[in-house]
Structures are given as C-alpha cells and as structure tokens.
Design a protein around this motif. Structure first.
Motif, short mmCIF file in Angstrom:
data_model
loop_
_atom_site.label_atom_id
_atom_site.label_comp_id
_atom_site.label_asym_id
_atom_site.label_seq_id
_atom_site.Cartn_x
_atom_site.Cartn_y
_atom_site.Cartn_z
N LYS A 256 16.95 1.82 -0.79
CA LYS A 256 16.08 0.75 -1.32
C LYS A 256 15.09 0.32 -0.24
CE LYS A 256 19.40 -1.09 -4.67
NZ LYS A 256 20.15 -2.28 -5.13
N HIS A 257 13.83 0.14 -0.65
CA HIS A 257 12.78 -0.25 0.29
C HIS A 257 11.79 -1.19 -0.41
CE1 HIS A 257 13.67 2.60 3.58
NE2 HIS A 257 14.11 3.37 2.60
N ASP A 258 11.18 -2.08 0.37
CA ASP A 258 10.10 -2.92 -0.15
C ASP A 258 8.79 -2.13 -0.10
OD1 ASP A 258 11.94 -4.91 -0.44
OD2 ASP A 258 11.35 -6.02 1.36
N LEU A 259 7.95 -2.32 -1.12
CA LEU A 259 6.68 -1.59 -1.20
C LEU A 259 5.52 -2.56 -1.35
CD1 LEU A 259 7.69 1.14 -3.85
CD2 LEU A 259 7.97 1.25 -1.37
N LEU A 260 4.37 -2.18 -0.82
CA LEU A 260 3.13 -2.94 -0.97
C LEU A 260 2.21 -2.18 -1.93
CD1 LEU A 260 1.20 -5.27 -0.07
CD2 LEU A 260 0.37 -3.70 1.71
N ILE A 275 4.44 1.74 2.48
CA ILE A 275 5.53 1.10 3.22
C ILE A 275 5.04 0.66 4.60
CG2 ILE A 275 7.78 1.49 4.32
CD1 ILE A 275 8.50 3.31 2.02
N LYS A 276 4.24 1.52 5.23
CA LYS A 276 3.83 1.23 6.61
C LYS A 276 2.95 -0.01 6.71
CE LYS A 276 -0.41 4.02 7.06
NZ LYS A 276 -1.03 5.15 7.77
N GLN A 277 2.17 -0.32 5.63
CA GLN A 277 1.27 -1.46 5.69
C GLN A 277 2.00 -2.80 5.61
OE1 GLN A 277 -2.34 -1.26 3.35
NE2 GLN A 277 -2.35 0.99 3.41
N LEU A 278 3.31 -2.76 5.38
CA LEU A 278 4.09 -4.01 5.39
C LEU A 278 4.44 -4.46 6.80
CD1 LEU A 278 6.55 -3.38 2.40
CD2 LEU A 278 4.73 -5.09 2.51
N SER A 279 4.21 -3.57 7.78
CA SER A 279 4.51 -3.91 9.17
C SER A 279 3.24 -3.79 9.99
CB SER A 279 5.59 -2.97 9.72
OG SER A 279 5.20 -1.62 9.59
N PRO A 280 3.17 -4.45 11.15
CA PRO A 280 1.96 -4.41 11.99
C PRO A 280 1.67 -2.99 12.46
CG PRO A 280 3.45 -6.16 12.70
CD PRO A 280 4.21 -5.33 11.71
N ASP A 281 0.41 -2.68 12.64
CA ASP A 281 -0.02 -1.37 13.11
C ASP A 281 0.28 -1.25 14.61
OD1 ASP A 281 -1.18 0.98 13.74
OD2 ASP A 281 -3.19 0.48 13.02
N PRO A 282 1.19 -0.34 15.00
CA PRO A 282 1.52 -0.20 16.43
C PRO A 282 0.32 0.20 17.28
CG PRO A 282 3.05 1.05 15.05
CD PRO A 282 1.94 0.60 14.18
#
Length: 539
Positions: A256-260, A275-282
């Motif tokens: 299970k994962h949260d999606l934008l 998925i990656k856009q839910l977290s800050p860009d490294p």
C-alpha cells in the motif's frame, strides 16, 4: 400427337398448366442456395429428403447430422435445411450438405450482428495459441477471442469461464476467409464506462490518494488499485528520484502506498499518479556539495558502463567506468566494487538543468604516471611481470605501479630476429627493463629490454671509414660472406663484389667458415646503425 393438334382444347390447356407449374418450381432451385427438404425415410446410415422440383430424393449422411447436434430433430415429416451443391452430379444424383447450410446460415447471422453492432451469445469451448475458441450458441459457428480480449483485468485461470453462456462483441469479420474475432472485454468495459466516468469526476490534479494497493507492474510502470473502483498507473519515472530500472525492485503486489494525482484524462477515463512528488526533491540539496571536493558515496547498482552511487538517500550520481582507474581503460565496475560498498569519490560535474552529477574514483588516488616519472624518470631501470602479449609487443606490469608498460619486439634484442626472440618469453616472466618514454597525457609508458645491455654497435664508435678490422667468417653463399668482427656480437655481410678486385678471385666458395681475415670499413653511419665492410678496399 393429337393433343397438339388443337392447343385450345381442354387437354392441351391442362398439360400447359402442369408444365408451367413444374418449370416454376425448378426455377426456384439453384446450386449454392439453402433449401428445406421434408424427411421421408430414415435408415441406419442415411436420411432421405423430398424437395419439390428435384427429379430424385437427396440423401444426407446421418453421422453428419449427429456431429451437428441435429439428430434429435430427425423424424419423419420434419423439415431439414440443406445446401444444394449439385442438382445432378456425374451419377445423376442430387448432392446436398446439412453442415455447410448451417455454417452459411450462422455466418449470415454473425454478419448481420456485426453490421448492426449487436452482441451475440457464445461460450468458450477451448484454449488455443494466443486466445480461446468461442462457439456461437445459436448457430454453432466457431470464433476466435484473443487473450487480451477475455477480460479487462489480467486473468491467469479461465476454467470458470469455459462452457458458460455469455455475451461477446464482434470486433472483426473476415468475409474472404470466413473468420470472426470476438471480445468479452469490450462487453465488460462498455458496462463499466458510464460508471467509470462518474468515478473520474471525483478526482482532480493535486489530490492525494491514501493506501492505494499495488495490483501489478510492467517494464514502464506500476499499476495501483484505488479504493476498489479505479486502476491507475504510476510511470517508472514517477516512482522515485533515484534510478529505478523495474518497479519490482521497489514494490511487491499487495503493498500500500499514497499517491499524488498529477493528471486527469476524462476522454480516456484515466488518471496519472506520482509517488516521488509526495516527498522533497533530493536534488535541491545539491547546493550542499562542491566541485572537485572528495565525498563518501554508497554503491547502489553496478552496470557494464559504470556504477550508480548515492551521495545521500535519493541523490544519485554516476561513476563512469573511465573514471575508476588511471591505467586501465573502461574497466568493469563489477570487478572492482560490489553493491553496498562505501567509497571516496571526487565530484567532477554538477549539471542542475540535466539533473546530473558526475564523480571520479581515480581522482582520489595519486596518478601513477606522475609517481613513476618522479621516482623512475626516463632512462632508469625497473622490474615487472609480463601481463599480456600480442603479435608485435609485450605488456609488462611494473612493480609497485598499476601500469602496464609497452615493450615492442624491436626493443627485445640488438641482434637476431625479433619475432623469433619473442617466442622465448611467456606470461608471468619477470623482466628488468629501461624506461624509454612516459606520456602522461595519453597514459602510456614505453620500455626496452635490449637497452639494459651493452650496445654491440658501440664497437664502431671509435672507428671510421677505411679503418681495417679483423673479422671471422661465419658462412658463405652465392651472394657473399657473413662475418663477425672480433670482440663484437654483430653479424655483418660482405657482398660478393667486395671480396676481391679480380672477378676470378671474388668467389665466396673460397671460404668454408672459421677463417680470420682483414676487412676495411667502406661505409659507417652511427645514427642509422649502418656498417658496410669490404676486402676489395684493402687491395
């Protein structure tokens, strides 16, 4: 022939009416048409039919009717549809076919349904290559359903669908070959389309979907089930800021994962998620790093062309194979590192537009060519072990240096055939050589073996033209003599024309070998290492 004497007579008119009625019945009969016949007789092997207008009763094989499932309707007085193939064959018999009639009637039914875009009832009877065989329930016609058209979701087991009456959509008809292609998926999807449009209306860009379930994946992305009402795709590039080659490296079915929600297509009834856009860009943290400075990185993936490393979680960089070693070109990273290794590297490039960071492993090490030039300059002697050989050179791995030096066959010995001399060497032999050239820009070192020994040509350094030297005759042939100066290892020729002034005395056969004779130096070039001798010059 009295009947024809008076055409207005009652008998003539009755005959004319009888003849016309018989001809009208015959006109309705044509080869290739489907007609109905009345069953008049049934035997163990055949069924006899009466068809008005034919001069004999056509016969149908009873096994043909059994294979078509029509045997239950075979009773005296019942009607049977057949295809009239021949009104009269070479034996004078009528030829009909019940199976062909059923196939043609079934095809016509399918064509009509296809043209009117109407679904048909069928049942899956068996599997075949690429799909399944579907039987039309009304006519018994067989059709093909591709595997991709069985359902709108992946189905591994279709045993529960076999022999179950269900609706199919006709998607392709080949009238020339008589083939039909059907789809069960289209029936299922059409029923869901209106409902799906209402579901799509609930989502908009920027929405966060909680606890979407991984349903499956392919090489281009991962499929998620959203609230048991909608499937969506997370493209490979939207899974993580780090490099991902395949979704199975990151997900397991059922996770299970949260999606934008990043796109909504109301025409195609699809939503795109990330998925990656839910977290800050490294990569935003790249400003914390400086060019030409050393940092510790973690090896996360090894490829033939290089190693992918992490400066920190999510911030990926490439260590190209050309930046691993000073001396070995494009060495395989798999031979040097393993996944999970922590190594020091120098950042050589930061491209914010292309989101690319390049690093170098070799820059953390001292350039061995600089060290060699400092400790063992040109002209000094070093030792090494033969690492490889080819058709014209030997490569020597120098002791204490990660460098393979180049030793050409011509630099093996001052005398003898270089190719023959090279055969006396083998891999892992240890040699002492002299450094002839160091090219740091191209990272090459040239060495010589013969240069470690005394040059036999030094014998001639103090000599000049017309000087007399004593030589030993080694051999003779029709062209002249082969001699060797005393105290020198070089073998030199004396041409036949230089043996004597008199032609009669200039015979090489006068010498058998071993004689000590005097000769004069007729030509001498120290730079080109060229010497010519002559006995004739002394005379």
């Amino acid at each position: 022939m009295e009947i024809y004497n008076n055409l207005e007579s009652k008998a003539s008119k009755e005959f004319q009416e009888l003849l016309n009625s018989q001809l009208s019945k015959t006109k309705n009969l044509a080869e290739g048409k489907i007609i109905e016949g009345k069953i008049t007789k049934i035997t163990e092997k055949f069924v006899f039919l009466f068809i008005e207008g034919l001069k004999s009763e056509p016969v149908v094989d009873i096994n043909e009717l059994k294979s078509l499932g029509l045997i239950e309707n075979v009773k005296l007085g019942n009607k049977l549809s057949v295809l009239l193939e021949r009104i009269e064959d070479k034996n004078g018999e009528v030829v009909v076919s019940a199976s062909k009639a059923q196939k043609i009637k079934g095809w016509d039914t399918l064509v009509k349904a296809f043209e009117n875009n109407e679904p048909i009832m069928g049942k899956i009877t068996s599997k075949c290559k690429g799909g399944v065989i579907v039987e039309h329930i009304d006519t018994g016609s067989l059709m093909f359903c591709p595997g991709s058209q069985i359902s709108d979701i992946p189905v591994k087991d279709i045993s529960h669908l076999i022999n179950e009456p269900q609706k199919f959509a006709l998607i392709k008809m080949d009238k020339v070959r008589g083939n039909a292609c059907v789809s069960r998926r289209q029936i299922i999807s059409s029923g869901k389309k209106e409902d799906k449009a209402k579901i799509i209306e609930k989502y908009k860009e920027g929405d966060i979907i909680k606890n979407a379930v991984v349903k499956g994946y392919s090489s281009f992305g991962c499929f998620f089930n959203v609230n048991n009402e909608l499937d969506c795709l997370v493209h490979l590039q939207e899974i993580s800021y780090s490099r991902v080659n395949h979704p199975e490296e990151v997900f397991n079915v059922g996770d299970k994962h949260d999606l934008l929600v990043i796109s909504v297509d109301k025409d195609k009834l699809q939503i795109g998620c990330s998925i990656k856009q839910l977290s800050p860009d490294p990569f935003e943290k790249v400003s914390n790093y400086e060019l030409n400075k050393k940092y510790e990185v973690k090896v996360i993936k090894l490829m033939d062309f290089g190693a992918f490393c992490e400066l920190e979680p999510g911030l990926t960089t490439l260590l190209h194979s050309s930046e691993i070693s000073w001396s070995r070109k494009n060495v395989s990273p798999k031979k040097i590192f393993k996944v999970g290794d922590k190594i020091d590297c120098v950042i050589t490039e930061i491209d914010k537009e292309k989101r690319r960071i390049a690093i170098s492993y070799r820059l953390t090490k001292e350039n061995p060519f600089d060290v060699l030039e400092k400790n063992n300059p040109v002209g000094s002697e070093v030792e090494g072990v033969i690492s490889s050989m080819n058709e014209y050179a030997i490569y020597l791995k120098l002791d204490n240096y990660d460098i393979d030096a180049f030793l050409h066959f011509n630099d093996l010995s001052y005398t003898g055939n270089p190719e023959e001399i090279s055969k006396s060497f083998k891999i892992k032999d240890k040699l002492k050589v002299k450094i002839l050239e160091i090219k740091k820009d191209t990272q090459k070192v040239r060495i010589g073996l013969k240069q470690t020994k005394k040059d036999p040509f030094d014998y001639f350094k103090n000599k000049k033209i017309n000087d007399t030297i004593t030589v030993k005759v080694l051999s003779s042939d029709s062209k002249g003599l082969m001699v060797q100066p005393e105290g020198c290892e070089i073998s030199l020729p004396i041409k036949k024309s230089q043996i004597a002034v008199s032609a009669s005395d200039a015979r090489p056969s006068r010498f058998v070998g071993g004689e000590r004779i005097d000769a004069a130096i007729s030509e001498l070039n120290i730079e080109k290492r060229k010497v010519s001798l002559s006995i004739k010059l002394l005379e």
